[in-house]
Design an enzyme around this catalytic site. Structure first.
Site, PDB file in Angstrom:
ATOM      1  N   LYS A  53       0.840  -1.205   0.000  1.00  0.00           N
ATOM      2  CA  LYS A  53       0.000   0.000   0.000  1.00  0.00           C
ATOM      3  C   LYS A  53       0.876   1.256   0.000  1.00  0.00           C
ATOM      4  CE  LYS A  53      -3.736  -2.540   2.176  1.00  0.00           C
ATOM      5  NZ  LYS A  53      -4.403  -2.995   3.388  1.00  0.00           N
ATOM      6  N   GLN A  97      -4.609  -1.790   9.595  1.00  0.00           N
ATOM      7  CA  GLN A  97      -4.610  -3.117   8.962  1.00  0.00           C
ATOM      8  C   GLN A  97      -5.312  -4.140   9.852  1.00  0.00           C
ATOM      9  OE1 GLN A  97      -3.591  -3.652   5.827  1.00  0.00           O
ATOM     10  NE2 GLN A  97      -4.007  -5.832   5.881  1.00  0.00           N
ATOM     11  N   ASP A 120     -11.299   2.718   4.323  1.00  0.00           N
ATOM     12  CA  ASP A 120     -11.690   1.299   4.257  1.00  0.00           C
ATOM     13  C   ASP A 120     -13.211   1.141   4.160  1.00  0.00           C
ATOM     14  OD1 ASP A 120      -9.600  -0.597   4.300  1.00  0.00           O
ATOM     15  OD2 ASP A 120      -9.157  -0.158   6.403  1.00  0.00           O
TER      16      ASP A 120
HETATM   17  N1  GUN Z   1      -7.095  -6.859   5.889  1.00  0.00           N
HETATM   18  C1  GUN Z   1      -7.485  -7.533   4.793  1.00  0.00           C
HETATM   19  N2  GUN Z   1      -8.100  -6.714   3.917  1.00  0.00           N
HETATM   20  C2  GUN Z   1      -8.108  -5.488   4.476  1.00  0.00           C
HETATM   21  C3  GUN Z   1      -8.595  -4.214   4.061  1.00  0.00           C
HETATM   22  O1  GUN Z   1      -9.191  -4.039   2.989  1.00  0.00           O
HETATM   23  N3  GUN Z   1      -8.385  -3.190   4.923  1.00  0.00           N
HETATM   24  C4  GUN Z   1      -7.769  -3.355   6.129  1.00  0.00           C
HETATM   25  N4  GUN Z   1      -7.638  -2.293   6.914  1.00  0.00           N
HETATM   26  N5  GUN Z   1      -7.318  -4.513   6.531  1.00  0.00           N
HETATM   27  C5  GUN Z   1      -7.474  -5.571   5.718  1.00  0.00           C
END
Ligand code: GUN
Length: 298
Positions: A53, A97, A120
């Site tokens: 990311k 995350q 998110d």
């Molecule tokens: N863990 C797996 N997919 C995601 C996501 O889209 N966002 C976040 N914050 N954690 C994740």
């Protein structure tokens, strides 16, 4: 034999559009979008995702900050970081995350993120708006990425039977909401299957669009797929493989080779849904910044 949906290629196009938006903002003297990624603990898969990311932000001209907290961080530690980022004018999007270590109450953390920075789309306010079909709001990255893949491959869900396997808050439930929406590019009839569903295989075999998001390696087999169905694989599972360089290989929730013999289109793992999730996150971060710019002007 199914055609393979190239998520890497579509994600590259979406990212190109996002980078252009960032460049246009800079040219017109506006602020640079900023994304903060918070990682609690040292889960190897999460470390990889967070790294990807941050790298993508740099490629697209988005400012990013990575905040890493130790695996034994307290709830107050994490809340403190979130509150600080909420106040930071350089940061337009905040992502913590998931999943955090067990001592962390994720529900409370998500509720502490300012809804306007919740890229998110996990905050209840944003989930509610998404369910109501609010077009100005955020959409959660993985389901939004799947909708984008369908759109760019000219697959119109309208009137089709979409079966979602999995009811997680991150994928299954919001996927259901986006597909069922009364809107162009949606309008599907949606069935959600989960661990307590009695006849998953039978239901899955009636799907025109089958979305597997259960986190079980190669769960969906050819007998569960209708001839000509579109199959979207959200799973990323690590399987021990002594022959592989890293000692593991990645497989999806779909037994790709056998299902590809029946489907009309199928997403691979890796290179299907994964790159789209990151592309939609980048787009959400830029959207958050654009909304901030609009609010300042009005
Ligand atoms: N863990 C797996 N997919 C995601 C996501 O889209 N966002 C976040 N914050 N954690 C994740």
């Amino acid at each position: 034999m199914a055609g393979v949906i190239d998520g890497k290629m579509v994600a590259a196009k979406v990212n190109e559009e996002t980078a252009k938006m960032v460049a246009d903002m800079a040219r017109s003297g506006n602020m640079q979008p900023g994304l903060a990624v918070v990682l609690v603990g040292d889960d190897p898969a999460s470390q990889v995702y967070v790294g990807m990311k941050v790298k993508k932000c740099a490629e697209l001209g988005i400012y990013s900050e990575k905040r890493v907290l130790p695996a034994d961080a307290s709830q107050e530690d994490v809340l403190g970081v979130v509150r600080e980022l909420n106040e930071d004018p350089k940061i337009h999007g905040i992502l913590v995350q998931s999943p955090p270590p067990p001592q962390i109450d994720e529900r409370e953390i998500v509720r502490a993120i300012l809804p306007s920075k919740d890229v998110d789309c996990f905050h209840p306010e944003n989930v509610g708006k998404m369910l109501l079909g609010d077009e100005d709001g955020f959409q959660p990255c993985t389901p939004a990425g799947i909708m984008e893949l369908l759109k760019r491959y000219d697959i119109d869900p309208e009137g089709k039977h979409a079966v979602v396997i999995g009811r997680s808050n991150i994928v299954g439930k919001p996927m259901m909401a986006l597909l069922v929406q009364k809107a162009k590019g949606a309008n599907a009839t949606v069935t959600v299957c989960h661990s307590r569903t009695k006849n998953i295989a039978e239901i899955a075999a009636t799907a025109d669009i089958l979305i597997a998001a259960i986190g079980k390696p190669e769960f969906v087999t050819a007998d569960m797929v209708k001839e000509g169905a579109v199959v979207i694989d959200v799973g990323i599972n690590r399987i021990d493989d002594p022959a592989a360089k890293r000692g593991y290989r990645l497989v999806g929730d779909v037994a790709f080779d056998e299902v590809a013999g029946k489907a009309s289109l199928i997403t691979p793992v890796p290179g299907g849904v994964g790159p789209m999730t990151i592309a939609m996150l980048m787009r959400n971060a830029v959207k958050a910044c654009a909304a901030k710019i609009r609010n300042k002007k009005s």
